[in-house]
Design a protein around this motif. Structure first.
Motif, PDB file in Angstrom:
ATOM      1  N   LEU A   1       0.829  -1.192   0.000  1.00 23.74           N
ATOM      2  CA  LEU A   1       0.000   0.000   0.000  1.00 23.74           C
ATOM      3  C   LEU A   1       0.870   1.250   0.000  1.00 23.74           C
ATOM      4  O   LEU A   1       0.598   2.223  -0.711  1.00 23.74           O
ATOM      5  CB  LEU A   1      -0.936  -0.009   1.206  1.00 23.74           C
ATOM      6  CG  LEU A   1      -1.848   1.206   1.377  1.00 23.74           C
ATOM      7  CD1 LEU A   1      -2.733   1.405   0.157  1.00 23.74           C
ATOM      8  CD2 LEU A   1      -2.688   1.057   2.638  1.00 23.74           C
ATOM      9  N   SER A   2       1.934   1.229   0.790  1.00 24.88           N
ATOM     10  CA  SER A   2       2.832   2.383   0.841  1.00 24.88           C
ATOM     11  C   SER A   2       3.567   2.583  -0.487  1.00 24.88           C
ATOM     12  O   SER A   2       4.065   3.676  -0.775  1.00 24.88           O
ATOM     13  CB  SER A   2       3.852   2.222   1.974  1.00 24.88           C
ATOM     14  OG  SER A   2       4.754   1.158   1.708  1.00 24.88           O
ATOM     15  N   ARG A   3       3.611   1.537  -1.313  1.00 23.42           N
ATOM     16  CA  ARG A   3       4.209   1.640  -2.651  1.00 23.42           C
ATOM     17  C   ARG A   3       3.176   2.063  -3.698  1.00 23.42           C
ATOM     18  O   ARG A   3       3.482   2.131  -4.884  1.00 23.42           O
ATOM     19  CB  ARG A   3       4.838   0.306  -3.059  1.00 23.42           C
ATOM     20  CG  ARG A   3       6.045  -0.095  -2.229  1.00 23.42           C
ATOM     21  CD  ARG A   3       6.677  -1.365  -2.794  1.00 23.42           C
ATOM     22  NE  ARG A   3       7.768  -1.838  -1.970  1.00 23.42           N
ATOM     23  CZ  ARG A   3       9.024  -1.384  -2.031  1.00 23.42           C
ATOM     24  NH1 ARG A   3       9.334  -0.434  -2.898  1.00 23.42           N
ATOM     25  NH2 ARG A   3       9.958  -1.887  -1.240  1.00 23.42           N
ATOM     26  N   GLY A   4       1.938   2.286  -3.249  1.00 21.85           N
ATOM     27  CA  GLY A   4       0.923   2.788  -4.174  1.00 21.85           C
ATOM     28  C   GLY A   4      -0.079   1.773  -4.664  1.00 21.85           C
ATOM     29  O   GLY A   4      -0.849   2.064  -5.582  1.00 21.85           O
ATOM     30  N   MET A   5      -0.107   0.586  -4.054  1.00 18.30           N
ATOM     31  CA  MET A   5      -1.040  -0.456  -4.469  1.00 18.30           C
ATOM     32  C   MET A   5      -2.228  -0.503  -3.502  1.00 18.30           C
ATOM     33  O   MET A   5      -2.138  -1.073  -2.409  1.00 18.30           O
ATOM     34  CB  MET A   5      -0.356  -1.832  -4.480  1.00 18.30           C
ATOM     35  CG  MET A   5       0.819  -1.986  -5.421  1.00 18.30           C
ATOM     36  SD  MET A   5       0.335  -1.956  -7.164  1.00 18.30           S
ATOM     37  CE  MET A   5       0.991  -0.344  -7.616  1.00 18.30           C
ATOM     38  N   ALA A   6      -3.339   0.120  -3.861  1.00 20.22           N
ATOM     39  CA  ALA A   6      -4.540   0.109  -3.020  1.00 20.22           C
ATOM     40  C   ALA A   6      -5.459  -1.031  -3.468  1.00 20.22           C
ATOM     41  O   ALA A   6      -5.540  -1.341  -4.660  1.00 20.22           O
ATOM     42  CB  ALA A   6      -5.264   1.435  -3.116  1.00 20.22           C
ATOM     43  N   TYR A   7      -6.148  -1.621  -2.512  1.00 23.17           N
ATOM     44  CA  TYR A   7      -6.979  -2.801  -2.788  1.00 23.17           C
ATOM     45  C   TYR A   7      -8.394  -2.585  -2.270  1.00 23.17           C
ATOM     46  O   TYR A   7      -8.588  -2.156  -1.123  1.00 23.17           O
ATOM     47  CB  TYR A   7      -6.346  -4.024  -2.125  1.00 23.17           C
ATOM     48  CG  TYR A   7      -7.156  -5.304  -2.244  1.00 23.17           C
ATOM     49  CD1 TYR A   7      -7.216  -5.997  -3.451  1.00 23.17           C
ATOM     50  CD2 TYR A   7      -7.843  -5.816  -1.144  1.00 23.17           C
ATOM     51  CE1 TYR A   7      -7.944  -7.173  -3.563  1.00 23.17           C
ATOM     52  CE2 TYR A   7      -8.569  -6.998  -1.248  1.00 23.17           C
ATOM     53  CZ  TYR A   7      -8.616  -7.670  -2.459  1.00 23.17           C
ATOM     54  OH  TYR A   7      -9.344  -8.825  -2.563  1.00 23.17           O
TER      55      TYR A   7
ATOM     56  N   PRO B   1      -2.961   6.510  -4.210  1.00 24.69           N
ATOM     57  CA  PRO B   1      -2.234   5.374  -4.788  1.00 24.69           C
ATOM     58  C   PRO B   1      -1.920   5.580  -6.266  1.00 24.69           C
ATOM     59  O   PRO B   1      -2.523   6.426  -6.942  1.00 24.69           O
ATOM     60  CB  PRO B   1      -3.234   4.219  -4.615  1.00 24.69           C
ATOM     61  CG  PRO B   1      -4.574   4.884  -4.706  1.00 24.69           C
ATOM     62  CD  PRO B   1      -4.395   6.212  -4.011  1.00 24.69           C
ATOM     63  N   SER B   2      -0.979   4.785  -6.744  1.00 26.87           N
ATOM     64  CA  SER B   2      -0.679   4.747  -8.179  1.00 26.87           C
ATOM     65  C   SER B   2      -1.631   3.807  -8.901  1.00 26.87           C
ATOM     66  O   SER B   2      -1.910   3.981 -10.090  1.00 26.87           O
ATOM     67  CB  SER B   2       0.756   4.277  -8.400  1.00 26.87           C
ATOM     68  OG  SER B   2       1.675   5.104  -7.733  1.00 26.87           O
ATOM     69  N   ALA B   3      -2.104   2.786  -8.174  1.00 29.22           N
ATOM     70  CA  ALA B   3      -3.013   1.795  -8.760  1.00 29.22           C
ATOM     71  C   ALA B   3      -4.059   1.403  -7.734  1.00 29.22           C
ATOM     72  O   ALA B   3      -3.798   1.384  -6.527  1.00 29.22           O
ATOM     73  CB  ALA B   3      -2.242   0.556  -9.212  1.00 29.22           C
TER      74      ALA B   3
ATOM     75  N   ILE C   1      -5.997   1.165 -13.051  1.00 32.53           N
ATOM     76  CA  ILE C   1      -7.148   0.443 -12.510  1.00 32.53           C
ATOM     77  C   ILE C   1      -7.068  -1.007 -12.951  1.00 32.53           C
ATOM     78  O   ILE C   1      -6.997  -1.310 -14.143  1.00 32.53           O
ATOM     79  CB  ILE C   1      -8.469   1.080 -12.971  1.00 32.53           C
ATOM     80  CG1 ILE C   1      -8.581   2.491 -12.406  1.00 32.53           C
ATOM     81  CG2 ILE C   1      -9.662   0.224 -12.550  1.00 32.53           C
ATOM     82  CD1 ILE C   1      -9.745   3.271 -12.933  1.00 32.53           C
ATOM     83  N   ILE C   2      -7.038  -1.890 -11.966  1.00 33.94           N
ATOM     84  CA  ILE C   2      -6.977  -3.330 -12.220  1.00 33.94           C
ATOM     85  C   ILE C   2      -8.212  -3.940 -11.583  1.00 33.94           C
ATOM     86  O   ILE C   2      -8.415  -3.830 -10.375  1.00 33.94           O
ATOM     87  CB  ILE C   2      -5.708  -3.948 -11.609  1.00 33.94           C
ATOM     88  CG1 ILE C   2      -4.460  -3.273 -12.175  1.00 33.94           C
ATOM     89  CG2 ILE C   2      -5.660  -5.460 -11.856  1.00 33.94           C
ATOM     90  CD1 ILE C   2      -3.193  -3.547 -11.370  1.00 33.94           C
ATOM     91  N   MET C   3      -9.068  -4.551 -12.381  1.00 31.92           N
ATOM     92  CA  MET C   3     -10.302  -5.089 -11.824  1.00 31.92           C
ATOM     93  C   MET C   3     -10.556  -6.519 -12.252  1.00 31.92           C
ATOM     94  O   MET C   3     -10.405  -6.882 -13.413  1.00 31.92           O
ATOM     95  CB  MET C   3     -11.498  -4.213 -12.195  1.00 31.92           C
ATOM     96  CG  MET C   3     -11.727  -4.033 -13.668  1.00 31.92           C
ATOM     97  SD  MET C   3     -13.223  -3.051 -13.974  1.00 31.92           S
ATOM     98  CE  MET C   3     -13.005  -2.673 -15.712  1.00 31.92           C
ATOM     99  N   VAL C   4     -10.929  -7.316 -11.265  1.00 35.30           N
ATOM    100  CA  VAL C   4     -11.497  -8.635 -11.507  1.00 35.30           C
ATOM    101  C   VAL C   4     -12.985  -8.422 -11.655  1.00 35.30           C
ATOM    102  O   VAL C   4     -13.609  -7.733 -10.845  1.00 35.30           O
ATOM    103  CB  VAL C   4     -11.202  -9.581 -10.329  1.00 35.30           C
ATOM    104  CG1 VAL C   4     -12.143 -10.770 -10.345  1.00 35.30           C
ATOM    105  CG2 VAL C   4      -9.768 -10.050 -10.373  1.00 35.30           C
TER     106      VAL C   4
END
Length: 255
Positions: free
Chosen positions: A78-84, A158-160, A192-195
Motif C-alpha cells: 500500500l505504501s508503494r501505491g497499491m490500493a486494494y 495510490p498509483s493503482a 485500474i486493475i479489476m477482476v
C-alpha cells in the motif's frame, strides 16, 4: 509505451495445499485500465489477492515499479501505491462516511492537512459522499457503499487501485455508475486493475485484458481484440456478437 507498474511473473498460489493459480503472468502499466476475467473458480480473485500481498506466493514473483515485493506485507505494498478494494463493498457500517474515509488515510501517519486535502478531493470526485459525510455507511445503498469503498482506497493517493468484483450485487444502473466512475478516474492517470464477472462490460472500458481458466492465463492482450475474439466470446463472455457490438458503441460514446 507507459512504464510497468505491477507485474506478476510465473505466479503460483492457492489455499492450504490446493493450487488455484498456476504459472500466471500479467503486466499492468501506468495509467491503464486492466480487466481480469474468467468463469467462477478460474483464479481471478486469488491472483490479485496475491498481487496485493493478501495471499502467500508459492512460487514466482511480484514486482511493483521493478522492485521485488513477493514477500512484502500488504501495508508495505500500500505504501508503494497499491490500493486494494475487496469484494463485497466492505465498509465500516456503524461508522460515518467521514470516519470511513479517515480510516482509509491511516497510512498517512496522522498528517491532518494531507488527510483533509485528500478528503476534499474525494468529495469532488464522489459528490454523493460529500452529501453523506455524517451518515452511517451501513445505511447507504449498495452503489453508494461501493463508491465509498473506492474513495477510501484512494485516500492514500495510490498509483493503482485493485478492485475485486466492483459490480457484484449491484443493479444494472448502479453498475453503469461504477464503471463510468472508473473510466473517469483512469483519465487522472490512475492505474485500474479489476477482476470482474461482467466480462464484456469490463473489456469494453479496459485497455488490456487477461482471461483466466482453471488457474491459468489463457488469453491476454488488447481488450477490444479479446472482446471481439470468437473463442473468448464463445467460452467466456456468454453474449452474442450483436450484444457485444452494442457494449462497444456505448463505451465509445462515453469516451
Amino acid at each position: 509505451m507507459s512504464e510497468i507498474l505491477l507485474e506478476l511473473q510465473s505466479l503460483t498460489t492457492g489455499y492450504r495445499d490446493v493450487p488455484v493459480v498456476r504459472n500466471a503472468n500479467m503486466t499492468f502499466r501506468n495509467g491503464q485500465i486492466a480487466a481480469v476475467i474468467g468463469s467462477n473458480g478460474a483464479g481471478k480473485s486469488t491472483a490479485i489477492k496475491a498481487a496485493a500481498g493478501l495471499l502467500r506466493v508459492w512460487s514466482g514473483k511480484v514486482f511493483v515499479s521493478g522492485v521485488d515485493v513477493t514477500h512484502e506485507a500488504p501495508h508495505k505494498r500500500l505504501s508503494r501505491g497499491m490500493a486494494y478494494v475487496p469484494q463485497g463493498r466492505i465498509v465500516m457500517p456503524e461508522m460515518t462516511v467521514r470516519e470511513n474515509l479517515d480510516i482509509g488515510a491511516y497510512i498517512l501517519g496522522g498528517r491532518k492537512d494531507v488527510v483533509q486535502e485528500n478528503m476534499e478531493r474525494m468529495i469532488q470526485t464522489f459528490p454523493i459522499l460529500g452529501q453523506r459525510l455524517n451518515q452511517l455507511a451501513g445505511t447507504m445503498s449498495g452503489g453508494e457503499q461501493q463508491m465509498l469503498a473506492i474513495a477510501r482506497a484512494l485516500m492514500t493517493n495510490p498509483s493503482a487501485i485493485i478492485l475485486d468484483e466492483p459490480s457484484l450485487g449491484l443493479s444494472p444502473k448502479l453498475v453503469n455508475q461504477v464503471f463510468d466512475k472508473l473510466q473517469e478516474l483512469a483519465t487522472t492517470g490512475l492505474t485500474i486493475i479489476m477482476v470482474e464477472q461482467k466480462a464484456s462490460r469490463a473489456l469494453a472500458i479496459a485497455d488490456v485484458g487477461y482471461v483466466m481458466h482453471t488457474g491459468q492465463v489463457v488469453y491476454s492482450g488488447d481488450a477490444r481484440e479479446l472482446l471481439e475474439n470468437p473463442n473468448v466470446q464463445r467460452l467466456f463472455l456468454g453474449e452474442v456478437p450483436e450484444e457485444i457490438d452494442h457494449m462497444l458503441a456505448v463505451a465509445d460514446e462515453d469516451e
